[in-house]
Design an enzyme around this catalytic site. Sequence first.
Site, PDB file in Angstrom:
ATOM      1  N   ASP A   1      60.758  67.113 100.044  1.00 12.96           N
ATOM      2  CA  ASP A   1      61.820  66.549  99.000  1.00 12.96           C
ATOM      3  C   ASP A   1      61.737  65.267  98.918  1.00 12.96           C
ATOM      4  OD1 ASP A   1      63.336  66.806  96.866  1.00 12.96           O
ATOM      5  OD2 ASP A   1      65.202  67.304  97.715  1.00 12.96           O
TER       6      ASP A   1
ATOM      7  N   ARG B   1      60.090  72.073  85.025  1.00 13.72           N
ATOM      8  CA  ARG B   1      59.681  70.496  85.056  1.00 13.72           C
ATOM      9  C   ARG B   1      58.895  70.088  83.863  1.00 13.72           C
ATOM     10  NH1 ARG B   1      59.820  67.776  91.027  1.00 13.72           N
ATOM     11  NH2 ARG B   1      61.925  68.604  91.393  1.00 13.72           N
TER      12      ARG B   1
ATOM     13  N   SER C   1      58.664  75.678  93.589  1.00 14.78           N
ATOM     14  CA  SER C   1      59.585  76.738  93.625  1.00 14.78           C
ATOM     15  C   SER C   1      59.464  77.422  92.283  1.00 14.78           C
ATOM     16  CB  SER C   1      61.000  76.090  93.846  1.00 14.78           C
ATOM     17  OG  SER C   1      61.426  75.268  92.483  1.00 14.78           O
TER      18      SER C   1
ATOM     19  N   GLY D   1      59.761  62.235  93.738  1.00 19.22           N
ATOM     20  CA  GLY D   1      60.283  61.628  92.687  1.00 19.22           C
ATOM     21  C   GLY D   1      61.004  60.388  92.851  1.00 19.22           C
TER      22      GLY D   1
ATOM     23  N   ASN E   1      60.730  75.283  89.464  1.00 17.18           N
ATOM     24  CA  ASN E   1      59.964  73.923  89.358  1.00 17.18           C
ATOM     25  C   ASN E   1      59.149  74.154  87.799  1.00 17.18           C
ATOM     26  OD1 ASN E   1      59.223  72.898  92.629  1.00 17.18           O
ATOM     27  ND2 ASN E   1      60.814  72.241  91.143  1.00 17.18           N
ATOM     28  N   TRP E   2      58.831  75.475  87.463  1.00 17.09           N
ATOM     29  CA  TRP E   2      58.321  75.685  86.326  1.00 17.09           C
ATOM     30  C   TRP E   2      58.606  75.089  85.020  1.00 17.09           C
ATOM     31  CZ3 TRP E   2      53.304  76.959  86.895  1.00 17.09           C
ATOM     32  CH2 TRP E   2      52.988  77.951  87.712  1.00 17.09           C
TER      33      TRP E   2
HETATM   34  C1  FPP Z   1      59.995  67.524  95.927  1.00 25.51           C
HETATM   35  O1  FPP Z   1      60.171  66.260  95.531  1.00 25.51           O
HETATM   36  C2  FPP Z   1      58.454  68.048  95.969  1.00 25.51           C
HETATM   37  C3  FPP Z   1      57.890  68.885  95.125  1.00 25.51           C
HETATM   38  C4  FPP Z   1      58.392  69.571  94.136  1.00 25.51           C
HETATM   39  C5  FPP Z   1      56.414  69.111  95.318  1.00 25.51           C
HETATM   40  C6  FPP Z   1      55.860  68.966  96.507  1.00 25.51           C
HETATM   41  C7  FPP Z   1      54.354  68.960  96.375  1.00 25.51           C
HETATM   42  C8  FPP Z   1      53.464  68.306  97.116  1.00 25.51           C
HETATM   43  C9  FPP Z   1      53.845  67.155  98.405  1.00 25.51           C
HETATM   44  C10 FPP Z   1      52.017  67.979  96.809  1.00 25.51           C
HETATM   45  C11 FPP Z   1      50.890  68.262  97.661  1.00 25.51           C
HETATM   46  C12 FPP Z   1      51.272  69.892  98.114  1.00 25.51           C
HETATM   47  C13 FPP Z   1      50.274  70.604  98.621  1.00 25.51           C
HETATM   48  C14 FPP Z   1      50.689  72.013  99.206  1.00 25.51           C
HETATM   49  C15 FPP Z   1      48.895  70.057  98.710  1.00 25.51           C
HETATM   50  P1  FPP Z   1      60.919  65.879  93.985  1.00 25.51           P
HETATM   51  O2  FPP Z   1      59.865  65.692  93.027  1.00 25.51           O
HETATM   52  O3  FPP Z   1      61.911  67.085  93.752  1.00 25.51           O
HETATM   53  O4  FPP Z   1      61.707  64.649  94.574  1.00 25.51           O
HETATM   54  P2  FPP Z   1      63.198  64.106  93.944  1.00 25.51           P
HETATM   55  O5  FPP Z   1      64.066  65.003  94.332  1.00 25.51           O
HETATM   56  O6  FPP Z   1      63.094  62.824  94.424  1.00 25.51           O
HETATM   57  O7  FPP Z   1      63.014  64.145  92.553  1.00 25.51           O
END
Ligand code: FPP
Length: 246
Positions: free
Chosen positions: A21, A72, A66, A24, A69-70
């Site tokens: 996490d 987003r 997740s 972003g 996440n679709w």
């Molecule tokens: C959460 O951060 C992260 C994700 C939803 C995606 C995770 C994906 C990767 C690290 C890309 C590479 C993965 C693989 C398996 C090659 P967030 O976007 O929710 O962050 P935030 O809470 O700060 O907005």
Amino acid sequence: MDLKNQINKDKLPQHIAIIMDGNGRWAKKQGLIRTKGHEQGENSVRETVEICREIGIKNLTLFAFSTENWNRPKYEVNTLMRLLVKSLKKEIESFQKNDIRLNAIGNLDLLPEKPKKELLEAIKDTKDNKHMTLTVALSYGSREEIVSAVRKIVEKTTSGELNGSKITEQTIDEHLYTSDIPDVDLLIRTSGEERISNFLLWQIAYAELYFTEVLWPDFTKEDLLKAVINYQNRERRFGKTSEQIN
Ligand code: FPP
């Protein structure tokens, strides 16, 4: 002292699961668009896989996407899918060299055609690798997984293949996406959030939870080692008393 030397090889968690996490927020802090955080997060994925492989972790599961996440923005979803394909293509050689089996859990039917095809091919190509199983949770939601397990079990009881009164915890285990991997011993979540967010609800029943403020793109090998050392210093009682354990 070198953190790696502090790891007790006899007390390794059999299965580490990570909620990656903070991508972003990392990007925002740098004045970049969110997707740059995911791109940077890919490096932390590589570092984490490498260090887990190096110290002898047998199962590593990463929450990459997740079911929620679709929802987003389309651009972000597309970037995540593109990243997945790109990194699979790039890493397959290293999976083979390092004897890593790739596995995926989640409702993979929801994935677009290309990522799905690349993923299934990589899974097939690495299926005999034994050193470590790397599971990516994609389009994954734990409640959905449990519902799908219940459906499969009900079908079997209706057809007479399974006797309803003989259903045990093991029956449930066997019908989850994770049927071929052990329960989670250590669950890590980065970025300071202290939530489970519908991840492996059944499988974390006795897991130790480890929360760190570090944002996922900043997560290094040292951070993973710190989490394992912290885990090894805890007393896992599984409901028993301290005296019974010692
Ligand atoms: C959460 O951060 C992260 C994700 C939803 C995606 C995770 C994906 C990767 C690290 C890309 C590479 C993965 C693989 C398996 C090659 P967030 O976007 O929710 O962050 P935030 O809470 O700060 O907005």
